[in-house]
Design a protein around this motif. Structure first.
Motif, PDB file in Angstrom:
ATOM      1  N   VAL A  35       0.730  -1.172  -0.042  1.00 13.25           N
ATOM      2  CA  VAL A  35       0.115   0.212   0.037  1.00 13.25           C
ATOM      3  C   VAL A  35       0.942   1.438   0.083  1.00 13.25           C
ATOM      4  CG1 VAL A  35      -2.045  -1.275   0.988  1.00 13.25           C
ATOM      5  CG2 VAL A  35      -0.223   0.072   2.445  1.00 13.25           C
ATOM      6  N   LEU A  36       1.889   1.241  -0.310  1.00 20.93           N
ATOM      7  CA  LEU A  36       2.856   2.196  -0.393  1.00 20.93           C
ATOM      8  C   LEU A  36       2.665   3.304  -1.053  1.00 20.93           C
ATOM      9  CD1 LEU A  36       6.685   1.099   0.228  1.00 20.93           C
ATOM     10  CD2 LEU A  36       5.550   2.634   1.522  1.00 20.93           C
ATOM     11  N   PHE A  37       2.000   2.885  -2.315  1.00 26.09           N
ATOM     12  CA  PHE A  37       1.616   4.035  -3.378  1.00 26.09           C
ATOM     13  C   PHE A  37       0.039   4.394  -3.572  1.00 26.09           C
ATOM     14  CE2 PHE A  37       5.840   1.908  -4.717  1.00 26.09           C
ATOM     15  CZ  PHE A  37       6.387   3.090  -4.805  1.00 26.09           C
ATOM     16  N   GLU A  38      -0.551   3.899  -2.307  1.00 22.57           N
ATOM     17  CA  GLU A  38      -1.983   4.285  -2.371  1.00 22.57           C
ATOM     18  C   GLU A  38      -2.245   5.429  -1.687  1.00 22.57           C
ATOM     19  OE1 GLU A  38      -4.275   2.231  -3.767  1.00 22.57           O
ATOM     20  OE2 GLU A  38      -2.687   0.899  -4.467  1.00 22.57           O
ATOM     21  N   PRO A  39      -3.557   6.014  -1.852  1.00 31.19           N
ATOM     22  CA  PRO A  39      -3.699   7.238  -0.986  1.00 31.19           C
ATOM     23  C   PRO A  39      -3.847   6.939   0.589  1.00 31.19           C
ATOM     24  CG  PRO A  39      -5.064   7.151  -2.917  1.00 31.19           C
ATOM     25  CD  PRO A  39      -4.126   5.922  -2.784  1.00 31.19           C
ATOM     26  N   LEU A  40      -3.305   7.740   1.371  1.00 32.26           N
ATOM     27  CA  LEU A  40      -3.263   7.295   2.729  1.00 32.26           C
ATOM     28  C   LEU A  40      -4.528   7.883   3.211  1.00 32.26           C
ATOM     29  CD1 LEU A  40      -1.745   5.653   4.852  1.00 32.26           C
ATOM     30  CD2 LEU A  40      -0.540   7.907   5.286  1.00 32.26           C
ATOM     31  N   THR A  41      -5.764   7.130   3.223  1.00 34.53           N
ATOM     32  CA  THR A  41      -6.954   7.532   3.760  1.00 34.53           C
ATOM     33  C   THR A  41      -7.019   7.014   5.309  1.00 34.53           C
ATOM     34  OG1 THR A  41      -7.974   5.438   3.042  1.00 34.53           O
ATOM     35  CG2 THR A  41      -8.268   7.258   1.439  1.00 34.53           C
ATOM     36  N   GLU A  42      -8.115   7.657   5.882  1.00 35.44           N
ATOM     37  CA  GLU A  42      -8.331   7.128   7.136  1.00 35.44           C
ATOM     38  C   GLU A  42      -8.474   5.519   7.302  1.00 35.44           C
ATOM     39  OE1 GLU A  42      -7.607   8.840  10.227  1.00 35.44           O
ATOM     40  OE2 GLU A  42      -6.971  10.343   8.710  1.00 35.44           O
ATOM     41  N   ALA A  43      -9.166   4.867   6.499  1.00 36.16           N
ATOM     42  CA  ALA A  43      -9.302   3.513   6.458  1.00 36.16           C
ATOM     43  C   ALA A  43      -8.244   2.787   6.272  1.00 36.16           C
ATOM     44  CB  ALA A  43     -10.322   3.276   5.438  1.00 36.16           C
ATOM     45  N   LEU A  44      -7.316   3.522   5.333  1.00 35.16           N
ATOM     46  CA  LEU A  44      -5.952   2.749   5.159  1.00 35.16           C
ATOM     47  C   LEU A  44      -4.954   3.012   6.349  1.00 35.16           C
ATOM     48  CD1 LEU A  44      -4.042   1.115   3.185  1.00 35.16           C
ATOM     49  CD2 LEU A  44      -3.550   3.024   2.346  1.00 35.16           C
ATOM     50  N   LYS A  45      -5.097   3.908   6.853  1.00 35.73           N
ATOM     51  CA  LYS A  45      -4.352   4.236   8.034  1.00 35.73           C
ATOM     52  C   LYS A  45      -4.524   3.072   9.316  1.00 35.73           C
ATOM     53  CE  LYS A  45      -3.284   9.170   7.977  1.00 35.73           C
ATOM     54  NZ  LYS A  45      -3.468  10.391   8.704  1.00 35.73           N
ATOM     55  N   GLN A  46      -5.953   2.918   9.445  1.00 36.74           N
ATOM     56  CA  GLN A  46      -6.609   2.072  10.476  1.00 36.74           C
ATOM     57  C   GLN A  46      -5.939   0.659  10.023  1.00 36.74           C
ATOM     58  OE1 GLN A  46      -8.086   2.888  13.436  1.00 36.74           O
ATOM     59  NE2 GLN A  46      -7.338   0.577  13.839  1.00 36.74           N
ATOM     60  N   ALA A  47      -6.228   0.315   8.805  1.00 32.25           N
ATOM     61  CA  ALA A  47      -5.691  -1.123   8.407  1.00 32.25           C
ATOM     62  C   ALA A  47      -4.129  -1.377   8.699  1.00 32.25           C
ATOM     63  CB  ALA A  47      -5.950  -1.398   6.873  1.00 32.25           C
ATOM     64  N   ILE A  48      -3.478  -0.331   8.246  1.00 34.00           N
ATOM     65  CA  ILE A  48      -1.883  -0.352   8.594  1.00 34.00           C
ATOM     66  C   ILE A  48      -1.594  -0.482  10.207  1.00 34.00           C
ATOM     67  CG2 ILE A  48       0.159   1.049   8.636  1.00 34.00           C
ATOM     68  CD1 ILE A  48      -0.771   1.912   5.825  1.00 34.00           C
ATOM     69  N   ALA A  49      -2.403   0.362  10.798  1.00 34.84           N
ATOM     70  CA  ALA A  49      -2.175   0.278  12.550  1.00 34.84           C
ATOM     71  C   ALA A  49      -2.519  -1.221  13.125  1.00 34.84           C
ATOM     72  CB  ALA A  49      -3.160   1.301  13.003  1.00 34.84           C
ATOM     73  N   ASP A  50      -3.738  -1.587  12.383  1.00 37.28           N
ATOM     74  CA  ASP A  50      -4.113  -3.009  12.939  1.00 37.28           C
ATOM     75  C   ASP A  50      -3.044  -3.928  12.443  1.00 37.28           C
ATOM     76  OD1 ASP A  50      -6.410  -1.865  13.759  1.00 37.28           O
ATOM     77  OD2 ASP A  50      -7.697  -2.486  12.203  1.00 37.28           O
ATOM     78  N   ASP A  51      -2.586  -4.041  11.243  1.00 31.27           N
ATOM     79  CA  ASP A  51      -1.636  -4.917  10.858  1.00 31.27           C
ATOM     80  C   ASP A  51      -0.252  -4.881  11.369  1.00 31.27           C
ATOM     81  OD1 ASP A  51      -0.476  -6.682   8.645  1.00 31.27           O
ATOM     82  OD2 ASP A  51       0.947  -5.031   8.507  1.00 31.27           O
ATOM     83  N   ILE A  52       0.116  -3.730  11.839  1.00 25.94           N
ATOM     84  CA  ILE A  52       1.183  -3.604  12.957  1.00 25.94           C
ATOM     85  C   ILE A  52       1.170  -3.983  14.080  1.00 25.94           C
ATOM     86  CG2 ILE A  52       2.690  -1.602  13.823  1.00 25.94           C
ATOM     87  CD1 ILE A  52       3.447  -2.159  10.959  1.00 25.94           C
ATOM     88  N   SER A  53       0.006  -3.707  14.756  1.00 23.35           N
ATOM     89  CA  SER A  53      -0.367  -4.238  16.009  1.00 23.35           C
ATOM     90  C   SER A  53      -0.496  -5.641  15.944  1.00 23.35           C
ATOM     91  CB  SER A  53      -1.829  -3.539  16.286  1.00 23.35           C
ATOM     92  OG  SER A  53      -2.123  -4.307  17.710  1.00 23.35           O
ATOM     93  N   ASN A  54      -0.861  -6.397  14.975  1.00 26.07           N
ATOM     94  CA  ASN A  54      -0.870  -7.746  14.937  1.00 26.07           C
ATOM     95  C   ASN A  54       0.523  -8.484  14.788  1.00 26.07           C
ATOM     96  OD1 ASN A  54      -3.753  -7.998  15.046  1.00 26.07           O
ATOM     97  ND2 ASN A  54      -3.849  -8.101  12.716  1.00 26.07           N
ATOM     98  N   ASN A  55       1.319  -7.898  14.146  1.00 32.36           N
ATOM     99  CA  ASN A  55       2.655  -8.129  14.164  1.00 32.36           C
ATOM    100  C   ASN A  55       3.575  -7.953  15.235  1.00 32.36           C
ATOM    101  OD1 ASN A  55       3.820  -9.041  11.480  1.00 32.36           O
ATOM    102  ND2 ASN A  55       2.431  -7.328  10.756  1.00 32.36           N
ATOM    103  N   LEU A  56       3.396  -6.820  15.952  1.00 33.54           N
ATOM    104  CA  LEU A  56       4.006  -6.563  17.193  1.00 33.54           C
ATOM    105  C   LEU A  56       3.384  -7.726  18.291  1.00 33.54           C
ATOM    106  CD1 LEU A  56       4.028  -2.653  17.231  1.00 33.54           C
ATOM    107  CD2 LEU A  56       5.979  -4.250  16.701  1.00 33.54           C
ATOM    108  N   ASN A  57       2.271  -7.724  18.482  1.00 35.21           N
ATOM    109  CA  ASN A  57       1.663  -8.562  19.404  1.00 35.21           C
ATOM    110  C   ASN A  57       1.749 -10.295  19.115  1.00 35.21           C
ATOM    111  OD1 ASN A  57       0.850  -6.469  20.978  1.00 35.21           O
ATOM    112  ND2 ASN A  57      -0.943  -5.991  19.994  1.00 35.21           N
ATOM    113  N   ALA A  58       2.341 -10.476  17.956  1.00 35.92           N
ATOM    114  CA  ALA A  58       2.498 -12.126  17.550  1.00 35.92           C
ATOM    115  C   ALA A  58       3.656 -12.265  18.179  1.00 35.92           C
ATOM    116  CB  ALA A  58       2.724 -11.921  15.899  1.00 35.92           C
ATOM    117  N   ASP A  59       4.754 -11.610  18.748  1.00 37.29           N
ATOM    118  CA  ASP A  59       5.873 -11.938  19.465  1.00 37.29           C
ATOM    119  C   ASP A  59       5.621 -11.746  20.913  1.00 37.29           C
ATOM    120  OD1 ASP A  59       8.216 -11.918  20.856  1.00 37.29           O
ATOM    121  OD2 ASP A  59       9.372 -11.070  19.152  1.00 37.29           O
TER     122      ASP A  59
END
Length: 136
Positions: free
Chosen positions: A65-89
């Motif tokens: 998603v690097l080249f996609e427009p950074l909408t609020e929905a995309l920000k939330q999807a990225i935050a959820d993805d990062i949270s899942n990655n961090l909390n997987a450890d």
């Protein structure tokens, strides 16, 4: 001393994490504790989701998603993805994740708690099209 499959040794009630890195900036390839946890996190966030053989849920969606427009929905999807990655450890937990646009990519700021040590640190991850993941 008991050793499990995550290279964690338990010695008289104290946890010491041991590992290694093949990155060029380390003169000694051995890593311990915080540096090992950070390197494991960088390794996880450096992989595009679906790229790892036999583990399609490993990695992050950010590179897709690097080249996609950074909408609020995309920000939330990225935050959820990062949270899942961090909390997987199990050595990490996070509460605050802020996603923002940077000059040539996406910047993610996260408050990370190193669970075994109960120490919290604020880290910034920078993702862009020209370089690998940078941690500051």
């Amino acid at each position: 001393m008991a050793i499990d499959d995550r290279n964690r040794s338990v010695t008289q009630g104290n946890q010491v994490f041991k590992g290694f890195s093949s990155r060029a900036e380390y003169t000694n390839f051995k890593l311990y504790d915080f540096e090992l946890i950070k390197q494991d996190l960088i390794n996880r966030l450096s992989v595009r989701k679906g790229e790892r053989v036999e583990n399609p849920e490993f990695g992050t969606i950010i590179y897709d998603v690097l080249f996609e427009p950074l909408t609020e929905a995309l920000k939330q999807a990225i935050a959820d993805d990062i949270s899942n990655n961090l909390n997987a450890d199990p050595r990490l937990s996070t509460q605050d994740i802020v996603v923002s646009e940077s000059e040539h990519g996406i910047s993610v700021q996260a408050s990370i708690t190193y669970v075994p040590y109960n120490i919290t640190e604020k880290l910034t991850f920078s993702f862009d099209e020209n370089t690998l993941l940078r941690l500051s």
